[in-house]
Design a protein around this motif. Structure first.
Motif, mmCIF file in Angstrom:
data_model
loop_
_atom_site.group_PDB
_atom_site.id
_atom_site.type_symbol
_atom_site.label_atom_id
_atom_site.label_comp_id
_atom_site.label_asym_id
_atom_site.label_seq_id
_atom_site.Cartn_x
_atom_site.Cartn_y
_atom_site.Cartn_z
ATOM 1 N N LEU A 60 -50.891 -24.453 -100.138
ATOM 2 C CA LEU A 60 -51.346 -23.675 -101.297
ATOM 3 C C LEU A 60 -50.208 -22.892 -101.950
ATOM 4 N N PRO A 61 -49.346 -22.206 -101.165
ATOM 5 C CA PRO A 61 -48.218 -21.520 -101.806
ATOM 6 C C PRO A 61 -47.336 -22.471 -102.606
ATOM 7 N N TYR A 62 -47.110 -23.661 -102.058
ATOM 8 C CA TYR A 62 -46.267 -24.634 -102.774
ATOM 9 C C TYR A 62 -46.895 -25.012 -104.108
ATOM 10 N N LEU A 63 -48.213 -25.269 -104.123
ATOM 11 C CA LEU A 63 -48.895 -25.629 -105.367
ATOM 12 C C LEU A 63 -48.871 -24.478 -106.362
ATOM 13 N N MET A 64 -49.024 -23.257 -105.855
ATOM 14 C CA MET A 64 -49.034 -22.079 -106.727
ATOM 15 C C MET A 64 -47.685 -21.853 -107.389
ATOM 16 N N GLU A 65 -46.616 -22.302 -106.740
ATOM 17 C CA GLU A 65 -45.267 -21.989 -107.213
ATOM 18 C C GLU A 65 -44.601 -23.135 -107.971
ATOM 19 N N TYR A 66 -45.367 -24.145 -108.386
ATOM 20 C CA TYR A 66 -44.784 -25.221 -109.186
ATOM 21 C C TYR A 66 -44.000 -24.622 -110.363
ATOM 22 N N PRO A 67 -42.783 -25.089 -110.615
ATOM 23 C CA PRO A 67 -41.932 -24.450 -111.622
ATOM 24 C C PRO A 67 -42.140 -24.912 -113.060
ATOM 25 N N TYR A 68 -42.903 -25.981 -113.282
ATOM 26 C CA TYR A 68 -43.014 -26.523 -114.636
ATOM 27 C C TYR A 68 -44.337 -26.160 -115.305
ATOM 28 N N GLU A 69 -44.388 -26.345 -116.623
ATOM 29 C CA GLU A 69 -45.563 -25.962 -117.403
ATOM 30 C C GLU A 69 -46.332 -27.171 -117.924
ATOM 31 N N CYS A 70 -46.200 -28.312 -117.255
ATOM 32 C CA CYS A 70 -46.960 -29.480 -117.680
ATOM 33 C C CYS A 70 -48.433 -29.280 -117.297
ATOM 34 N N SER A 71 -49.308 -30.086 -117.877
ATOM 35 C CA SER A 71 -50.744 -29.905 -117.657
ATOM 36 C C SER A 71 -51.123 -30.103 -116.202
ATOM 37 N N GLU A 72 -50.502 -31.081 -115.546
ATOM 38 C CA GLU A 72 -50.837 -31.385 -114.150
ATOM 39 C C GLU A 72 -50.476 -30.218 -113.230
ATOM 40 N N GLN A 73 -49.293 -29.607 -113.430
ATOM 41 C CA GLN A 73 -48.889 -28.498 -112.569
ATOM 42 C C GLN A 73 -49.613 -27.206 -112.940
ATOM 43 N N THR A 74 -49.975 -27.063 -114.206
ATOM 44 C CA THR A 74 -50.791 -25.917 -114.618
ATOM 45 C C THR A 74 -52.133 -25.975 -113.908
ATOM 46 N N PHE A 75 -52.712 -27.178 -113.846
ATOM 47 C CA PHE A 75 -53.973 -27.323 -113.127
ATOM 48 C C PHE A 75 -53.788 -27.088 -111.634
ATOM 49 N N SER A 76 -52.673 -27.546 -111.066
ATOM 50 C CA SER A 76 -52.420 -27.338 -109.638
ATOM 51 C C SER A 76 -52.410 -25.854 -109.297
ATOM 52 N N ARG A 77 -51.868 -25.031 -110.201
ATOM 53 C CA ARG A 77 -51.886 -23.584 -109.966
ATOM 54 C C ARG A 77 -53.321 -23.061 -109.993
ATOM 55 N N TYR A 78 -54.114 -23.572 -110.933
ATOM 56 C CA TYR A 78 -55.522 -23.165 -110.980
ATOM 57 C C TYR A 78 -56.243 -23.613 -109.710
ATOM 58 N N TYR A 79 -56.018 -24.846 -109.320
ATOM 59 C CA TYR A 79 -56.674 -25.444 -108.152
ATOM 60 C C TYR A 79 -56.381 -24.643 -106.885
ATOM 61 N N SER A 80 -55.101 -24.344 -106.660
ATOM 62 C CA SER A 80 -54.706 -23.640 -105.438
ATOM 63 C C SER A 80 -55.213 -22.205 -105.430
#
Length: 216
Positions: free
Chosen positions: A1-21
């Motif tokens: 979960l910390p790894y997903l929360m800390e994704y460095p990019y602003e693409c839609s997939e990683q934005t969702f990963s932050r929401y998901y985690s």
């Protein structure tokens, strides 16, 4: 979960990963008061953040290259880091920020681009909708008008793309039974069928049902 929360990019997939985690983390802390108490204890501990943690630029660079590098941190540092990421206020704020960004990124067609301003991306859209399906299946998300509207538009777009590929296949094979009997199940159609399995309440159209039956 910390790894997903800390994704460095602003693409839609990683934005969702932050929401998901963050949604999962919030669900975990709310499921048992004792869990939240433990995180508060860890957060208030005297564990010092490492130099890597203090240097945001260095942290981002290393995360891009080797996301697991910080697994080597001490147990005390790991607890501190997890406790910070499970902070109730931070989670709530991150959830709101991520959801608002997703809403803004979605096109009127219902599709999401990979990066903001880019072309509609079916894979990214299916990935995001599948993730929301996971959260609903787990009982993590509660009814939210913004989410429901976003998913409704995305499903309409994905249904259309699913049927479009099916119709292009029929056109390519000229409807010949022998050709249609061959395996034409693409990875994109498999991803769609998996995604659609989470939304059985959203009644499919006749053409979607026909295509689904064929691929099944």
């Amino acid at each position: 979960l910390p790894y997903l929360m800390e994704y460095p990019y602003e693409c839609s997939e990683q934005t969702f990963s932050r929401y998901y985690s963050n949604a999962l983390a919030q669900h975990i802390t709310q499921s048992n008061p004792r869990i939240e108490q433990v995180f508060k204890q860890w957060k208030s501990s005297d564990a010092l953040l490492s130099n890597l943690e203090k240097n945001q630029e260095l942290k981002s660079l290393i995360l891009e290259e080797t996301p697991w590098v910080r697994d080597a941190a001490s147990e005390q540092e790991q607890k501190k880091r997890i406790a910070l990421l499970f902070d109730a206020n931070l989670m709530r704020q991150s959830l709101e920020t991520s959801l608002n960004k997703l809403v803004q990124m979605q096109y009127p067609s219902g599709a999401f681009p990979w990066f903001e301003g880019g072309r509609a991306n079916r894979y990214s859209t299916q990935h995001i909708v599948t993730g929301f399906g996971h959260l609903q299946k787990l009982g993590v998300t509660t009814p939210n008008p913004a989410i429901q509207n976003m998913l409704q538009k995305a499903l309409q777009y994905l249904d259309q793309e699913f049927v479009k590929e099916y119709q292009e296949l029929k056109k390519y094979t000229k409807g010949k039974k022998a050709e249609m009997a061959k395996n034409h199940l693409s990875y994109m159609q498999i991803q769609y069928l998996y995604m659609r399995s989470f939304f059985k309440d959203a009644k499919p159209s006749r053409t979607v049902t026909e295509a689904t039956s064929y691929y099944m």
